[in-house]
Design a protein around this motif. Structure first.
Motif, PDB file in Angstrom:
ATOM      1  N   VAL A   1       6.008  55.723  37.126  1.00  0.00           N
ATOM      2  CA  VAL A   1       5.504  54.747  38.089  1.00  0.00           C
ATOM      3  C   VAL A   1       4.228  55.334  38.675  1.00  0.00           C
ATOM      4  N   ILE A   2       3.104  54.658  38.445  1.00  0.00           N
ATOM      5  CA  ILE A   2       1.798  55.194  38.804  1.00  0.00           C
ATOM      6  C   ILE A   2       1.079  54.204  39.713  1.00  0.00           C
ATOM      7  N   ALA A   3       0.443  54.719  40.744  1.00  0.00           N
ATOM      8  CA  ALA A   3      -0.330  53.863  41.652  1.00  0.00           C
ATOM      9  C   ALA A   3      -1.415  53.128  40.867  1.00  0.00           C
ATOM     10  N   ASP A   4      -1.663  51.876  41.227  1.00  0.00           N
ATOM     11  CA  ASP A   4      -2.657  51.086  40.489  1.00  0.00           C
ATOM     12  C   ASP A   4      -4.095  51.370  40.925  1.00  0.00           C
ATOM     13  N   GLN A   5      -4.270  52.258  41.883  1.00  0.00           N
ATOM     14  CA  GLN A   5      -5.605  52.682  42.316  1.00  0.00           C
ATOM     15  C   GLN A   5      -5.583  54.190  42.501  1.00  0.00           C
ATOM     16  N   GLY A   6      -6.649  54.848  42.109  1.00  0.00           N
ATOM     17  CA  GLY A   6      -6.768  56.274  42.363  1.00  0.00           C
ATOM     18  C   GLY A   6      -5.998  57.169  41.416  1.00  0.00           C
ATOM     19  N   ALA A   7      -5.388  56.617  40.382  1.00  0.00           N
ATOM     20  CA  ALA A   7      -4.609  57.427  39.435  1.00  0.00           C
ATOM     21  C   ALA A   7      -4.990  57.091  37.990  1.00  0.00           C
ATOM     22  N   GLU A   8      -6.244  56.773  37.773  1.00  0.00           N
ATOM     23  CA  GLU A   8      -6.697  56.368  36.444  1.00  0.00           C
ATOM     24  C   GLU A   8      -6.490  57.466  35.402  1.00  0.00           C
ATOM     25  N   ALA A   9      -6.713  58.719  35.791  1.00  0.00           N
ATOM     26  CA  ALA A   9      -6.514  59.837  34.846  1.00  0.00           C
ATOM     27  C   ALA A   9      -5.054  59.920  34.423  1.00  0.00           C
ATOM     28  N   SER A  10      -4.152  59.688  35.333  1.00  0.00           N
ATOM     29  CA  SER A  10      -2.722  59.717  35.014  1.00  0.00           C
ATOM     30  C   SER A  10      -2.363  58.589  34.047  1.00  0.00           C
ATOM     31  N   LEU A  11      -2.913  57.414  34.268  1.00  0.00           N
ATOM     32  CA  LEU A  11      -2.659  56.295  33.357  1.00  0.00           C
ATOM     33  C   LEU A  11      -3.137  56.632  31.944  1.00  0.00           C
ATOM     34  N   ARG A  12      -4.355  57.171  31.835  1.00  0.00           N
ATOM     35  CA  ARG A  12      -4.900  57.531  30.522  1.00  0.00           C
ATOM     36  C   ARG A  12      -4.039  58.595  29.845  1.00  0.00           C
ATOM     37  N   LEU A  13      -3.603  59.599  30.617  1.00  0.00           N
ATOM     38  CA  LEU A  13      -2.762  60.660  30.070  1.00  0.00           C
ATOM     39  C   LEU A  13      -1.488  60.076  29.460  1.00  0.00           C
ATOM     40  N   HIS A  14      -0.798  59.256  30.199  1.00  0.00           N
ATOM     41  CA  HIS A  14       0.449  58.671  29.708  1.00  0.00           C
ATOM     42  C   HIS A  14       0.207  57.809  28.466  1.00  0.00           C
ATOM     43  N   GLN A  15      -0.852  57.038  28.472  1.00  0.00           N
ATOM     44  CA  GLN A  15      -1.148  56.186  27.326  1.00  0.00           C
ATOM     45  C   GLN A  15      -1.448  57.016  26.077  1.00  0.00           C
ATOM     46  N   ARG A  16      -2.109  58.157  26.238  1.00  0.00           N
ATOM     47  CA  ARG A  16      -2.367  59.038  25.087  1.00  0.00           C
ATOM     48  C   ARG A  16      -1.061  59.543  24.471  1.00  0.00           C
ATOM     49  N   PHE A  17      -0.016  59.657  25.270  1.00  0.00           N
ATOM     50  CA  PHE A  17       1.269  60.131  24.777  1.00  0.00           C
ATOM     51  C   PHE A  17       2.204  58.985  24.370  1.00  0.00           C
ATOM     52  N   GLY A  18       1.670  57.787  24.258  1.00  0.00           N
ATOM     53  CA  GLY A  18       2.458  56.675  23.751  1.00  0.00           C
ATOM     54  C   GLY A  18       3.225  55.876  24.784  1.00  0.00           C
ATOM     55  N   PHE A  19       2.983  56.127  26.062  1.00  0.00           N
ATOM     56  CA  PHE A  19       3.616  55.301  27.094  1.00  0.00           C
ATOM     57  C   PHE A  19       2.937  53.937  27.091  1.00  0.00           C
ATOM     58  N   LYS A  20       3.733  52.897  27.208  1.00  0.00           N
ATOM     59  CA  LYS A  20       3.223  51.522  27.225  1.00  0.00           C
ATOM     60  C   LYS A  20       3.463  50.900  28.591  1.00  0.00           C
ATOM     61  N   GLU A  21       2.499  50.129  29.026  1.00  0.00           N
ATOM     62  CA  GLU A  21       2.674  49.412  30.289  1.00  0.00           C
ATOM     63  C   GLU A  21       3.721  48.331  30.092  1.00  0.00           C
ATOM     64  N   VAL A  22       4.735  48.332  30.968  1.00  0.00           N
ATOM     65  CA  VAL A  22       5.801  47.339  30.871  1.00  0.00           C
ATOM     66  C   VAL A  22       5.915  46.481  32.126  1.00  0.00           C
ATOM     67  N   GLY A  23       5.086  46.771  33.128  1.00  0.00           N
ATOM     68  CA  GLY A  23       5.123  45.941  34.318  1.00  0.00           C
ATOM     69  C   GLY A  23       4.219  46.448  35.423  1.00  0.00           C
ATOM     70  N   ARG A  24       3.955  45.561  36.353  1.00  0.00           N
ATOM     71  CA  ARG A  24       3.153  45.889  37.533  1.00  0.00           C
ATOM     72  C   ARG A  24       3.798  45.245  38.753  1.00  0.00           C
ATOM     73  N   LEU A  25       3.710  45.954  39.846  1.00  0.00           N
ATOM     74  CA  LEU A  25       4.107  45.399  41.133  1.00  0.00           C
ATOM     75  C   LEU A  25       2.879  45.469  42.037  1.00  0.00           C
ATOM     76  N   GLY A  26       2.512  44.352  42.609  1.00  0.00           N
ATOM     77  CA  GLY A  26       1.330  44.314  43.456  1.00  0.00           C
ATOM     78  C   GLY A  26       1.677  44.466  44.924  1.00  0.00           C
ATOM     79  N   ARG A  27       0.833  45.178  45.650  1.00  0.00           N
ATOM     80  CA  ARG A  27       0.950  45.289  47.109  1.00  0.00           C
ATOM     81  C   ARG A  27       2.359  45.688  47.566  1.00  0.00           C
ATOM     82  N   VAL A  28       2.907  46.740  46.976  1.00  0.00           N
ATOM     83  CA  VAL A  28       4.237  47.195  47.361  1.00  0.00           C
ATOM     84  C   VAL A  28       4.193  48.439  48.252  1.00  0.00           C
ATOM     85  N   GLY A  29       3.041  49.061  48.356  1.00  0.00           N
ATOM     86  CA  GLY A  29       2.900  50.240  49.210  1.00  0.00           C
ATOM     87  C   GLY A  29       1.683  50.095  50.106  1.00  0.00           C
TER      88      GLY A  29
END
Length: 192
Positions: A147-175
């Motif tokens: 579970v990755i923040a949708d702002q300020g964590a772009e490097a983390s998103l790229r890292l996970h995607q390089r290892f085959g993680f797929k986006e399966v959902g988003r929750l908006g304005r939850v924090g």
């Protein structure tokens, strides 16, 4: 302008140029975390609590909370790793924890990876995530979630995607942190 101003600058011959010192490689090793590592793990994590939206925690975690989390992962035989420098300084950590409390979720985990600020951008996140996947598979884990923040964590998103993680959902304005609403991105990887 004079024509001479547009001519390229002359360079010294190679033998006369100042030699740059080669940059030493970033050295580290990975090992299982121990209880003695927890104060340093807490320090790294609390840096992100106080300064970023990478975690939506707003209060620093105590050593007692980290001891409890560590004991729980150990009881479940889940991997909890640290990256250390050649002089055994903790550079970062990664672990898995149960996705939910119900027994049916026992083969699904959430992963967490945090690096000390001086250790980012040097391939350490990749090393930790790769080893975490190997050890999670050995522990019988079948699904890994992040579970990755949708702002300020772009490097983390790229890292996970390089290892085959797929986006399966988003929750908006939850924090809500630092005066801003934040959403989360849910990523998943099946381990075969």
């Amino acid at each position: 302008m004079l024509e001479e101003e547009y001519q390229p600058r002359r360079r010294l011959p190679p033998a006369l140029r100042k030699r740059e010192e080669p940059e030493r490689g970033f050295e580290y090793s990975l090992r299982d975390a121990t209880a003695a590592d927890l104060p340093y793990i807490r320090e790294i994590y609390n840096h992100y609590v106080a300064n970023t939206v990478v975690t939506l925690d707003e209060d620093a975690m105590t050593l007692r909370e980290w001891r409890s989390k560590f004991a729980w992962t150990q009881k479940l035989n889940y991997p909890f790793l640290v990256a250390v420098s050649p002089i055994d300084t903790i550079l970062g950590f990664a672990y898995v924890s149960p996705w939910r409390q119900k027994a049916a979720y026992r083969r699904t985990v959430e992963i967490s990876i945090y690096l000390g600020p001086a250790a980012t951008g040097k391939g350490l996140g990749s090393a930790l995530l790769g080893e975490l996947i190997v050890r999670a598979k050995a522990a019988g884990i079948k699904e890994m979630l992040s579970v990755i923040a949708d702002q300020g964590a772009e490097a983390s998103l790229r890292l996970h995607q390089r290892f085959g993680f797929k986006e399966v959902g988003r929750l908006g304005r939850v924090g809500f942190k630092f005066g801003h609403w934040l959403g989360t991105v849910l990523l998943q990887k099946s381990i075969k």
